[in-house]
Design a protein around this motif. Structure first.
Motif, PDB file in Angstrom:
ATOM      1  N   GLU A 266       0.812  -1.215   0.000  1.00 22.41           N
ATOM      2  CA  GLU A 266       0.000   0.000   0.000  1.00 22.41           C
ATOM      3  C   GLU A 266       0.848   1.269   0.000  1.00 22.41           C
ATOM      4  O   GLU A 266       0.321   2.345  -0.246  1.00 22.41           O
ATOM      5  N   ARG A 267       2.134   1.152   0.264  1.00 19.75           N
ATOM      6  CA  ARG A 267       3.022   2.315   0.229  1.00 19.75           C
ATOM      7  C   ARG A 267       4.014   2.238  -0.931  1.00 19.75           C
ATOM      8  O   ARG A 267       5.044   2.901  -0.914  1.00 19.75           O
ATOM      9  N   ASN A 317      -4.951   2.909  -7.465  1.00 19.88           N
ATOM     10  CA  ASN A 317      -4.831   4.310  -7.062  1.00 19.88           C
ATOM     11  C   ASN A 317      -3.853   5.032  -7.983  1.00 19.88           C
ATOM     12  O   ASN A 317      -2.776   4.507  -8.285  1.00 19.88           O
ATOM     13  N   ASN A 365      -4.302  10.142  -1.600  1.00 24.69           N
ATOM     14  CA  ASN A 365      -4.731   8.744  -1.490  1.00 24.69           C
ATOM     15  C   ASN A 365      -3.644   7.799  -1.981  1.00 24.69           C
ATOM     16  O   ASN A 365      -3.388   6.745  -1.376  1.00 24.69           O
ATOM     17  N   ARG A 368      -1.157   7.463   0.628  1.00 27.71           N
ATOM     18  CA  ARG A 368      -1.720   7.068   1.920  1.00 27.71           C
ATOM     19  C   ARG A 368      -1.581   8.177   2.965  1.00 27.71           C
ATOM     20  O   ARG A 368      -1.339   7.929   4.146  1.00 27.71           O
TER      21      ARG A 368
END
Length: 435
Positions: A266-267, A317, A365, A368
């Motif tokens: 997610e990063r 994203n 987004n 994050r």
């Protein structure tokens, strides 16, 4: 801490959602005569001026902007600070451009004095273009990242950066080793990650310049410090993709190289992602990884056209990046202009509200950081920009003939650049002004 409470009165526009998910009319808030209350660097209120100011004491400082538009600070999700001095280097595609221009320019960054000078110019350019957050490439030299973070900390910008990892297929003066990249990165992480508004990104340049063993070291760092970012390049150029196939024949595709070595999360932010297959798009979505859309550099290097709706169909994203120095300016307004054209060339539409989202809340987004930045919601950090709707005679004339907010925003994005940025605020402090 003493309380410093200030009101900023102007037209105010900010993104509150992705237009493709919440609908155009629900994707933004606009106040023709708005006010925003900032206290100690945090947004305390935003709305119609009469309503917001009615609840304030009569001695509050009110700064009024005539014929201006306040919006959230722009977020650049992919940019190279060492390439500042080589913007507009003529006539190459990606791989030749790296060898002929990029590597020689980056070789100078073993000198901390040079690195500091360029960092100062780079960060001032960000702020003069209304950019308040950026995900940034350094060079292979530890000193280049130290110098950069030192300057970013002085300006209190929210910045993510990392030392480039590169142990093959590059000039000797730009390569590190398995041992040195680990030790240098670890030292930088301990010194800078979460210091003020700074974050560290593990930064293998791209798969061709790292051995499998170095990619494993990148994963080791990410496992040792679970909240680090991972920042690299992916599927920018067709020849690059062929090179990756030659170097990693056992892997299914380009993304699978990174995936095999545990670099998707997610990063994780991958610059470009132009030439992806469906399985790569799905895997990016499944892991929460993000893509940085860099239209200016993609056009400049002839790399290709990003199919934004296809990525978003899979749920990936996406943020927006200038990719200086292949990108030709620091302005995210100009980058939005190029993004619109990239979509047009594919028979696709890109509304101004979607562009605003990608350059602000969408970027947050992707990084994050949406709980801290990306719009002007109450509780967010007060990173914002004041745009001059009459910055040039032609822009003023165009705005005088605008009949809707959508038309005004579109014209601003197509005609705007650093000239329309009259003030940039970073955590509630005025860090740039042309007034």
């Amino acid at each position: 801490m003493s309380t410093i409470r200030t009101a900023y009165r102007s037209a105010i526009l900010h993104s509150i959602g992705d237009p493709d998910k919440v609908g155009m009319e629900n994707s933004y808030e606009y106040f023709a005569d708005g006010a925003m209350i900032i206290e100690n660097g945090i947004v305390q209120g935003v709305g119609n001026a009469d309503e917001i100011l009615a609840n304030e004491s009569s001695d509050i400082t009110v700064k009024v902007y005539e014929n201006k538009l306040i919006t959230s600070g722009f977020i650049d999700t992919h940019v190279h600070y060492p390439q500042t001095g080589m913007i507009a280097s003529y006539g190459e595609q990606l791989l030749d451009w790296l060898n002929n221009y990029t590597f020689p320019a980056e070789g100078k960054f073993d000198d901390p004095e040079h690195a500091t000078k360029v960092a100062e110019i780079f960060l001032e350019e960000l702020m003069s273009n209304g950019t308040t957050t950026a995900l940034v490439f350094g060079t292979v030299h530890k000193a280049s990242v130290d110098s950069f973070f030192t300057q970013a900390e002085l300006r209190n910008l929210r910045i993510i950066c990392g030392k480039v990892m590169m142990d093959r297929n590059a000039p000797d003066f730009l390569t590190d080793t398995i041992e040195s990249c680990y030790e240098d990165s670890k030292e930088l992480i301990e010194r800078w990650h979460h210091k003020g508004r700074l974050h560290y990104a593990v930064t293998p340049r791209f798969a061709p310049t790292s051995t499998p063993e170095q990619l494993d070291v990148a994963a080791r760092l990410l496992n040792e410090y679970p909240d680090l970012y991972m920042h690299t390049h992916l599927s920018e150029n067709l020849k690059e993709i062929e090179w990756v196939k030659e170097l990693f024949p056992e892997r299914t595709n380009y993304l699978d190289v990174y995936d095999h070595h545990g670099l998707l999360s997610e990063r994780s932010v991958f610059a470009h992602g132009i030439h992806l297959c469906d399985s790569e798009c799905q895997r990016l979505a499944d892991t929460g990884s993000a893509v940085a859309f860099c239209p200016t550099s993609n056009l400049f290097l002839g790399s290709g056209l990003l199919d934004l709706p296809r990525l978003e169909k899979f749920g990936v994203n996406v943020g927006m990046g200038t990719d200086v120095g292949a990108g030709t300016c620091f302005s995210l307004l100009s980058t939005m202009n190029e993004a619109y054209k990239v979509m047009q060339l594919q028979g696709q539409a890109l509304s101004p509200f979607k562009s605003l989202y990608l350059a602000t809340l969408g970027g947050a987004n992707a990084l994050r950081l949406e709980d801290k930045i990306g719009n002007l919601a109450v509780g967010k950090e007060a990173d914002f920009v004041v745009l001059d709707l009459a910055a040039t005679p032609l822009l003023k004339f165009r705005m005088d003939n605008s009949t809707s907010l959508e038309e005004t925003l579109f014209a601003l994005m197509l005609m705007g650049d650093d000239r329309v940025v009259c003030e940039t605020y970073v955590y509630g402090e005025n860090r740039y002004s042309s007034l």
